[in-house]
Scaffold this motif. Structure first.
Motif, PDB file in Angstrom:
ATOM      1  N   UNK A   1     -13.356  34.962  14.879  1.00 26.92           N
ATOM      2  CA  UNK A   1     -11.903  34.880  15.047  1.00 26.92           C
ATOM      3  C   UNK A   1     -11.386  33.886  14.016  1.00 26.92           C
ATOM      4  N   UNK A   2     -10.081  33.909  13.717  1.00 21.65           N
ATOM      5  CA  UNK A   2      -9.536  32.797  12.938  1.00 21.65           C
ATOM      6  C   UNK A   2      -9.744  31.497  13.720  1.00 21.65           C
ATOM      7  N   UNK A   3     -10.086  30.419  13.034  1.00 16.75           N
ATOM      8  CA  UNK A   3     -10.293  29.148  13.722  1.00 16.75           C
ATOM      9  C   UNK A   3      -9.001  28.614  14.311  1.00 16.75           C
ATOM     10  N   UNK A   4      -7.948  28.657  13.530  1.00 19.91           N
ATOM     11  CA  UNK A   4      -6.604  28.251  13.949  1.00 19.91           C
ATOM     12  C   UNK A   4      -5.664  28.777  12.897  1.00 19.91           C
ATOM     13  N   UNK A   5      -4.364  28.583  13.082  1.00 20.61           N
ATOM     14  CA  UNK A   5      -3.411  28.978  12.063  1.00 20.61           C
ATOM     15  C   UNK A   5      -3.338  27.958  10.945  1.00 20.61           C
ATOM     16  N   UNK A   6      -2.506  28.217   9.934  1.00 20.33           N
ATOM     17  CA  UNK A   6      -2.329  27.235   8.864  1.00 20.33           C
ATOM     18  C   UNK A   6      -1.736  25.943   9.411  1.00 20.33           C
TER      19      UNK A   6
ATOM     20  N   UNK B   1      -3.202  30.862   3.462  1.00 18.90           N
ATOM     21  CA  UNK B   1      -1.896  31.406   3.817  1.00 18.90           C
ATOM     22  C   UNK B   1      -0.847  30.551   3.123  1.00 18.90           C
ATOM     23  N   UNK B   2      -0.199  31.101   2.119  1.00 17.11           N
ATOM     24  CA  UNK B   2       0.792  30.357   1.322  1.00 17.11           C
ATOM     25  C   UNK B   2       0.217  29.045   0.799  1.00 17.11           C
ATOM     26  N   UNK B   3      -0.987  29.117   0.317  1.00 17.54           N
ATOM     27  CA  UNK B   3      -1.641  27.956  -0.280  1.00 17.54           C
ATOM     28  C   UNK B   3      -2.324  27.035   0.693  1.00 17.54           C
ATOM     29  N   UNK B   4      -2.193  27.277   1.991  1.00 17.15           N
ATOM     30  CA  UNK B   4      -2.791  26.411   3.003  1.00 17.15           C
ATOM     31  C   UNK B   4      -4.094  27.030   3.507  1.00 17.15           C
ATOM     32  N   UNK B   5      -5.172  26.254   3.559  1.00 16.82           N
ATOM     33  CA  UNK B   5      -6.458  26.813   3.977  1.00 16.82           C
ATOM     34  C   UNK B   5      -6.448  27.252   5.438  1.00 16.82           C
ATOM     35  N   UNK B   6      -7.202  28.300   5.720  1.00 15.74           N
ATOM     36  CA  UNK B   6      -7.474  28.726   7.085  1.00 15.74           C
ATOM     37  C   UNK B   6      -8.963  29.037   7.192  1.00 15.74           C
ATOM     38  N   UNK B   7      -9.507  28.918   8.411  1.00 13.88           N
ATOM     39  CA  UNK B   7     -10.947  29.062   8.599  1.00 13.88           C
ATOM     40  C   UNK B   7     -11.313  30.276   9.422  1.00 13.88           C
ATOM     41  N   UNK B   8     -12.547  30.733   9.242  1.00  7.09           N
ATOM     42  CA  UNK B   8     -13.136  31.812  10.025  1.00  7.09           C
ATOM     43  C   UNK B   8     -14.181  31.213  10.948  1.00  7.09           C
ATOM     44  N   UNK B   9     -14.042  31.462  12.262  1.00  5.18           N
ATOM     45  CA  UNK B   9     -14.974  30.941  13.254  1.00  5.18           C
ATOM     46  C   UNK B   9     -16.104  31.921  13.517  1.00  5.18           C
ATOM     47  N   UNK B  10     -17.330  31.393  13.545  1.00  3.90           N
ATOM     48  CA  UNK B  10     -18.506  32.115  14.026  1.00  3.90           C
ATOM     49  C   UNK B  10     -18.953  31.402  15.303  1.00  3.90           C
ATOM     50  N   UNK B  11     -18.980  32.134  16.423  1.00  2.00           N
ATOM     51  CA  UNK B  11     -19.299  31.563  17.732  1.00  2.00           C
ATOM     52  C   UNK B  11     -20.462  32.318  18.334  1.00  2.00           C
ATOM     53  N   UNK B  12     -21.395  31.587  18.939  1.00  2.00           N
ATOM     54  CA  UNK B  12     -22.550  32.223  19.560  1.00  2.00           C
ATOM     55  C   UNK B  12     -22.927  31.556  20.861  1.00  2.00           C
ATOM     56  N   UNK B  13     -24.034  31.979  21.416  1.00  2.00           N
ATOM     57  CA  UNK B  13     -24.518  31.407  22.661  1.00  2.00           C
ATOM     58  C   UNK B  13     -25.249  30.094  22.382  1.00  2.00           C
TER      59      UNK B  13
END
Length: 526
Positions: free
Chosen positions: A427-432, A469-481
């Motif tokens: 999921x996206x980690x959070x918004x910008x 997003x408009x020059x602001x970093x955003x992250x991709x989350x990898x989540x597991x057990x």
């Protein structure tokens, strides 16, 4: 060695490949182990960078204090020519809720703890030091790890003021590990150690364009870390690359007799570097948490591009549409309020005599007495709720704890993974990063991100730069057990390499003062 360390600019300004940056922790350690770079010289370069960019009205305010012995410690390490640990000579920033033996207080950002000089290393710091790391200093943080008021502004503390995002100083650095993230993003340290209860490693990592890993609770010791929650607290690495995070985690992980949660840590420790291959996504089945993608169309477009990249690397994606998070949030808050009061009372009672606040009730009174400096922008409503929360033996607490773990773990992450035979969730980690507002406090937006699931379950959560997003970093989350760090790091590494190969990480040169091009410095606030 002028090429090494470069200009100490944010991670995104290096060559497109995250591995190519000469100032990654892995590259710096390799240079020092080979004798091409002296540890004390590297410490001096970081200190000079900090002096230029961190202090003053236009500074980033990521650093609370520098270790006065760091240069001497690095020079002494260099003289021990036969000692070349896995982190040999690596200067790291430590969030200021983690004790170190250096002549620095551990304040959690509060004036009440200015006398908290313990002269002892938390076990996680002792492990890092034994591997050759140098504690460069203490990072600023959201005061009391953002557990004082529901209306707080992330990155603000009475001791350090407001930490600013190096991509746009008017915007939040997010989460309580704000200073640690900014130190890495702005080239003020080779790596940093943060802590997370719910989002405090992963959110600042995402909005500052770096890698952040919240490990399984119990993989890394919490002893001598100012507590919030015995159920959810954990230190975690914050780095420029996934390889660097794996390198640090391999040192940090391990059991600690003083922390019962780590009883299984040695059994689950792994060689986290071993699985880092560019093809690690091939054949993986990954759940897409659509309920956590938020409503921002630009963020969703970046997320869709990330999903396409995962598919191109051989992953099979499975859509997951809905999950009720409200009941989980209610149960979590009850748990945190009760565990904080118990944990902080134990911690305060064991601080040096110079610390006069010996329990939460006294801490609340201290803040009232020093309201002009401690509460200029927000109050201490969470403290006050916590002081009246149920005891850990109370059925209300016990029920909430069981409910939270069940909803997040067995009926949450584990159920999603099992239902579709998945290896991980994304999921996206959070918004910008949102605009900092010292009047109204944090406004993180529309429910983007699934980090609460991992936080409450105590499961690992890796955030990797996803795009902008408009020059602001955003992250991709990898989540597991639980204990799935090797798989998450491998998948995150493969995604990172695919981003680099496809020019997904657009280089962006930051001026020497650390200010983002095209965005004026924010001269308001603390």
């Amino acid at each position: 060695m002028a090429a090494l360390l470069g200009a100490c600019v944010p991670a995104a300004s290096q060559a497109a490949s995250p591995q190519a940056g000469p100032d990654s922790a892995s590259a710096l350690v390799a240079a020092m182990r080979a004798g091409r770079l002296a540890p004390d010289s590297l410490v001096r370069r970081y200190r000079a960078r900090i002096a230029r960019t961190d202090a003053g009205p236009d500074g980033l305010h990521a650093i609370l204090a520098l270790n006065p012995d760091a240069v001497a410690q690095a020079a002494a390490l260099a003289r021990m020519r036969r000692v070349r640990g896995p982190l040999y000579g690596l200067p790291i920033m430590v969030k200021d809720n983690i004790e170190t033996r250096d002549p620095l207080p551990t304040t959690a950002g509060s004036l009440a703890l200015l006398g908290n000089v313990t002269h002892r290393d938390a076990p996680v710091i002792a492990r890092l030091r034994a591997a050759g790391a140098i504690v460069l200093g203490k990072g600023n943080l959201s005061e009391w790890a953002n557990f004082r008021s529901a209306h707080a502004s992330s990155g603000w503390s009475a001791v350090g003021g407001l930490t600013r995002n190096p991509y746009d100083r008017a915007r939040t650095a997010c989460g309580s590990s704000a200073g640690s993230a900014v130190a890495v993003a702005a080239g003020l340290a080779a790596a940093a150690i943060g802590t997370e209860t719910n989002g405090s490693v992963t959110c600042p990592a995402a909005v500052n364009g770096i890698v952040g890993l919240k490990p399984t609770v119990g993989l890394v010791s919490r002893t001598f870390v100012v507590p919030i929650s015995a159920s959810q607290d954990t230190p975690g690495p914050m780095t420029r690359t996934v390889r660097d995070a794996a390198l640090l985690l391999g040192v940090m992980a391990g059991s600690d007799p003083a922390d019962p949660a780590t009883a299984q840590a040695d059994r689950h420790r792994a060689d986290y570097l071993a699985g880092l291959t560019p093809d690690a996504l091939r054949g993986r089945r990954i759940g897409v948490l659509r309920f956590a993608q938020g409503k921002n169309p630009e963020l969703r477009a970046v997320f869709d591009a990330a999903l396409a990249r995962l598919r191109a690397q051989g992953a099979t994606l499975v859509e997951i549409g809905e999950f009720d998070r409200k009941s989980l949030g209610d149960a979590e808050l009850t748990v945190l309020l009760s565990e904080f009061r118990t944990g902080v009372n134990v911690y305060l009672a064991q601080t040096p005599p110079a610390v006069k606040t010996r329990d939460l009730t006294a801490l609340i009174a201290f803040d009232v007495a020093h309201a002009d400096r401690e509460m200029p922008s927000f109050e201490q409503d969470i403290f006050e709720e916590s002081d009246k929360a149920p005891a850990l033996s109370d059925p209300a607490y016990l029920t909430a704890r069981a409910t939270a773990r069940r909803l997040a773990g067995a009926e949450g992450i584990d159920a999603m993974l099992a239902h579709d035979r998945l290896d991980a969730l994304v999921a996206p980690t959070t918004g910008p990063a949102w605009l900092t507002d010292l009047v109204l406090g944090d406004r993180p937006g529309d429910g983007t991100g699934a980090g609460t699931l991992a936080a409450v379950a105590g499961y690992p959560h890796l955030s990797v730069p996803m795009g902008r997003v408009r020059g602001l970093p955003v992250g991709l989350s990898f989540i597991g057990t639980a204990w799935s760090e090797p798989a998450l790091l491998a998948m995150g590494y493969a995604y990172e390499q695919a981003m680099a190969g496809g020019q997904g990480l657009t280089p962006q040169q930051f001026p020497p003062d650390g200010r983002s091009p095209g965005r004026p410095a924010n001269r308001s606030g603390n």
